[in-house]
Design an enzyme around this catalytic site. Structure first.
Site, PDB file in Angstrom:
ATOM      1  N   GLU A 245       0.450  -0.959   0.376  1.00 29.20           N
ATOM      2  CA  GLU A 245      -0.450  -0.162   0.120  1.00 29.20           C
ATOM      3  C   GLU A 245       1.005   1.609  -0.147  1.00 29.20           C
ATOM      4  OE1 GLU A 245      -3.225   0.065  -0.094  1.00 29.20           O
ATOM      5  OE2 GLU A 245      -3.660  -1.995   0.225  1.00 29.20           O
ATOM      6  N   CYS A 279      -2.006   9.216   2.783  1.00 30.43           N
ATOM      7  CA  CYS A 279      -2.022   9.176   1.357  1.00 30.43           C
ATOM      8  C   CYS A 279      -2.819   9.054   0.606  1.00 30.43           C
ATOM      9  CB  CYS A 279      -1.650   7.440   1.513  1.00 30.43           C
ATOM     10  SG  CYS A 279      -2.953   6.852   2.102  1.00 30.43           S
TER      11      CYS A 279
HETATM   12  P1  NAD Z   1       8.763   4.940   4.654  1.00 31.09           P
HETATM   13  O1  NAD Z   1       8.498   4.328   3.235  1.00 31.09           O
HETATM   14  O2  NAD Z   1       9.616   5.982   4.769  1.00 31.09           O
HETATM   15  O3  NAD Z   1       8.622   3.596   5.522  1.00 31.09           O
HETATM   16  C1  NAD Z   1       7.344   3.230   6.150  1.00 31.09           C
HETATM   17  C2  NAD Z   1       7.266   1.391   6.782  1.00 31.09           C
HETATM   18  O4  NAD Z   1       8.965   1.173   5.699  1.00 31.09           O
HETATM   19  C3  NAD Z   1       8.794   2.553   8.102  1.00 31.09           C
HETATM   20  O5  NAD Z   1       8.532   1.425   8.976  1.00 31.09           O
HETATM   21  C4  NAD Z   1      10.055   2.022   7.759  1.00 31.09           C
HETATM   22  O6  NAD Z   1      10.848   2.343   8.835  1.00 31.09           O
HETATM   23  C5  NAD Z   1       9.345   0.715   6.363  1.00 31.09           C
HETATM   24  N1  NAD Z   1      10.612   0.814   6.164  1.00 31.09           N
HETATM   25  C6  NAD Z   1      11.577   1.738   5.691  1.00 31.09           C
HETATM   26  N2  NAD Z   1      13.053   1.005   5.046  1.00 31.09           N
HETATM   27  C7  NAD Z   1      12.425  -0.083   4.812  1.00 31.09           C
HETATM   28  C8  NAD Z   1      12.995  -1.340   4.280  1.00 31.09           C
HETATM   29  N3  NAD Z   1      14.238  -1.240   3.337  1.00 31.09           N
HETATM   30  N4  NAD Z   1      12.775  -2.620   4.106  1.00 31.09           N
HETATM   31  C9  NAD Z   1      12.000  -2.291   5.165  1.00 31.09           C
HETATM   32  N5  NAD Z   1      11.223  -1.488   5.964  1.00 31.09           N
HETATM   33  C10 NAD Z   1      11.606   0.256   5.916  1.00 31.09           C
HETATM   34  O7  NAD Z   1       6.726   5.845   4.878  1.00 31.09           O
HETATM   35  P2  NAD Z   1       6.403   6.713   5.873  1.00 31.09           P
HETATM   36  O8  NAD Z   1       7.259   7.559   5.209  1.00 31.09           O
HETATM   37  O9  NAD Z   1       6.695   6.364   6.385  1.00 31.09           O
HETATM   38  O10 NAD Z   1       4.986   6.536   5.332  1.00 31.09           O
HETATM   39  C11 NAD Z   1       4.113   7.719   4.447  1.00 31.09           C
HETATM   40  C12 NAD Z   1       4.034   7.321   3.019  1.00 31.09           C
HETATM   41  O11 NAD Z   1       3.210   6.487   3.054  1.00 31.09           O
HETATM   42  C13 NAD Z   1       3.829   8.056   1.465  1.00 31.09           C
HETATM   43  O12 NAD Z   1       4.061   7.652   0.455  1.00 31.09           O
HETATM   44  C14 NAD Z   1       2.123   7.429   2.037  1.00 31.09           C
HETATM   45  O13 NAD Z   1       1.349   7.953   0.826  1.00 31.09           O
HETATM   46  C15 NAD Z   1       2.127   5.637   2.774  1.00 31.09           C
HETATM   47  N6  NAD Z   1       1.241   5.532   2.379  1.00 31.09           N
HETATM   48  C16 NAD Z   1       0.234   4.511   1.936  1.00 31.09           C
HETATM   49  C17 NAD Z   1      -0.909   3.919   2.485  1.00 31.09           C
HETATM   50  C18 NAD Z   1      -1.828   3.232   1.643  1.00 31.09           C
HETATM   51  O14 NAD Z   1      -2.812   2.703   1.764  1.00 31.09           O
HETATM   52  N7  NAD Z   1      -1.609   3.598   0.346  1.00 31.09           N
HETATM   53  C19 NAD Z   1      -1.375   4.440   3.589  1.00 31.09           C
HETATM   54  C20 NAD Z   1      -0.766   5.604   4.187  1.00 31.09           C
HETATM   55  C21 NAD Z   1       0.634   5.893   3.650  1.00 31.09           C
END
Ligand code: NAD
Length: 502
Positions: A245, A279
């Site tokens: 997502e 998002c």
């Molecule tokens: P992010 O990708 O920076 O981090 C998300 C999670 O991934 C965190 O827990 C982080 O620690 C982890 N992570 C980072 N690198 C990783 C790796 N290499 N392997 C595994 N895990 C890893 O995102 P964010 O800044 O926390 O969230 C914002 C983003 O999320 C925005 O782009 C938003 O649109 C999206 N979002 C999407 C939805 C949806 O349902 N489509 C909902 C909410 C947020």
């Protein structure tokens, strides 16, 4: 002073949870290294046999007890969400309410959609009975974001648990306390259950990466597209299935026959609530020329009174993640360089961790402000000549999460033309509050669906079972004992079954 400047540094093995409005440290957590992640997954694996063998009714009871516990502790929980994430207390409560709706939906509907079903075996296999049984996958690794730290991961956690899986949850490093509160509440609500059904592990990206490599049976990730791609590549090494997502660049179409005031009201809120860190928030608007001036004036009128802060009067809070502030600044600068005009705010709207609403009009469609996810309280509005142009521009995005349409007469028809996973007609974001509707995107917005029936199926494995009830002499199709007369009979039967359609 920005939060970045006031955030104290922590040792490599510790993670500090910080109030984004003040930079104050709220708590310190131990980062789970590879060994700790494996230990949590092992614990979840052991618990999976107990949890997975409970009846749907029993799991429903435990999940609903968890909800009740969250309701009982909602004051404390919302105060923590406000403090760690920055959103106003009322928004925290609304988020909790939405998450509770999903926990209830998953708990109450898992039996309906996942219980074993009889399948008609077909004329040629009529001596068989056939069953489709949905099995839990085992251990699901959930990796969450910080923007809706309760609602968003629960689209995976509650549905995975309802389907009989155990969960190891890695919350965002910006919402560690909130993540731990969720799993603690589950344990407190269900003290008789073994440990390991719902575990939280704390850490940064490396801890998430260790979870992906840990041998879990599925990864359910919510976060940025860039991280989603990294996770999918890593998961490919072990063919671990992924649900992704990811980000969005959601568009709203305001047609010539729209209720302009209602559209402006919804767009103003959808673009700036939660500091625009949604998002499926509104990022782009395509408005018909005939109503453009009225629409822009109304959006501006509403948003000039909308102010961020962390006091009780604030409409929304600070930017939760300090690094996002630079992205928002870059997009505003880029929009203004690329022909855009700021009709409300501008670069000066960025005030420390708080960003006031910014409305940009006639920005070049190729600029970052229109093409990339901004994730801030900003909005681009473009004038279009009719619905066809609006649909073409709305669809011209690498993202395809969700969208909204304002039109009194043609909302549904316009909605059907959009390349996205969800659309609200004469509203914004409504689909996310209807638990039975699946949520997820296309393109760079991700793979798979949370919520609703598809959201339950994401966390189950179909197991097909064919039981031979009796043998038909001479009809042993799956044997070398098959006879000439069987083939003669088949040559008569097949044209009758499949060859009569003109
Ligand atoms: P992010 O990708 O920076 O981090 C998300 C999670 O991934 C965190 O827990 C982080 O620690 C982890 N992570 C980072 N690198 C990783 C790796 N290499 N392997 C595994 N895990 C890893 O995102 P964010 O800044 O926390 O969230 C914002 C983003 O999320 C925005 O782009 C938003 O649109 C999206 N979002 C999407 C939805 C949806 O349902 N489509 C909902 C909410 C947020």
């Amino acid at each position: 002073m920005t939060t970045t400047e006031t955030t104290p540094t922590a040792p490599d093995t510790a993670l500090q949870s910080v109030d984004p409005a003040t930079g104050e440290v709220i708590a310190t957590y131990t980062i789970a290294d590879e060994n700790a992640v494996r230990a949590a997954v092992d614990k979840a694996r052991t618990a999976a046999s107990t949890w997975g063998s409970l009846s749907f009714d029993d799991r429903r009871k435990h999940l609903l007890r968890w909800s009740s516990r969250l309701v009982a502790e909602s004051d404390e929980f919302c105060a923590l969400i406000h403090r760690e994430n920055g959103k106003p207390l009322d928004d925290a409560y609304l988020e909790l309410m939405l998450a509770l709706e999903h926990i209830a939906w998953a708990a109450k509907n898992a039996k309906k959609y996942l219980a074993p079903k009889k399948i008609a075996p077909g004329a040629l296999m009529s001596n068989f009975s056939a069953r489709l049984e949905q099995r839990p996958l085992g251990v699901v690794g959930v990796i969450g974001p910080w923007n809706y730290p309760v609602y968003t991961p629960n689209g995976s956690i509650a549905y995975a648990l309802a389907g009989g899986n155990t969960v190891v949850f890695k919350p965002s490093e910006y919402s560690t306390g909130i993540g731990n509160f969720l799993s603690e509440a589950f344990k407190k609500a269900n003290p008789e259950l073994p440990e390991g059904i719902f575990e939280t592990i704390n850490g940064l990206g490396a801890t998430g990466a260790a979870l992906v490599a840990s041998g879990v049976d599925k990864i359910a990730f919510t976060g940025s597209t860039a991280t989603g791609k990294r996770i999918m590549a890593a998961a490919a090494q072990t063919l671990t299935p992924v649900l992704l997502e990811c980000g969005g660049k959601d568009a709203v179409i305001v047609a010539g026959d729209a209720d302009v005031k209602a559209a402006a009201d919804a767009v103003a809120w959808g673009a700036t609530a939660n500091s625009g860190q949604t998002c499926a928030g509104v990022e782009r608007v395509y408005v018909d020329r005939s109503v453009r001036d009225e629409f822009v004036a109304e959006v501006k009128r509403i948003l000039q009174d909308v102010k961020p802060g962390s006091d009780s009067k604030a409409s929304y809070g600070p930017m939760t993640m300090p690094s996002q502030i630079d992205i928002v600044r870059r997009h505003i600068d880029d929009a203004l360089k690329n022909g855009g005009t700021a009709v409300l705010g501008g670069p000066e709207s960025i005030k420390g961790p708080f960003i006031e609403p910014v409305v940009l009009v006639d920005v070049d469609e190729d600029s970052e402000a229109v093409a990339e996810e901004t994730f801030g309280p900003t909005l681009t509005i473009r004038t279009v000549d009719g619905v066809d142009e609006a649909v073409r521009l709305a669809n011209n995005s690498k993202y395809g999460l969700s969208s909204a349409v304002y039109s009194k007469n043609n909302g549904l028809e316009i909605a059907r033309r959009l390349r996205v996973g969800a659309t609200s007609v004469n509203s914004v974001l409504a689909f996310a509050a209807i638990a039975g509707l699946p949520f997820g995107g296309v393109g760079d917005s991700g793979i798979g669906r949370i919520h609703g029936e598809p959201g339950l199926r994401e966390f189950s494995r179909p197991h097909s079972i064919a039981v031979q009830r009796f043998t038909v002499p001479g009809m042993a199709l799956l044997s070398y004992s098959r006879t000439e007369s069987t083939m003669k009979l088949l040559r008569k039967l097949v044209p009758f079954l499949h060859g009569r359609h003109k």
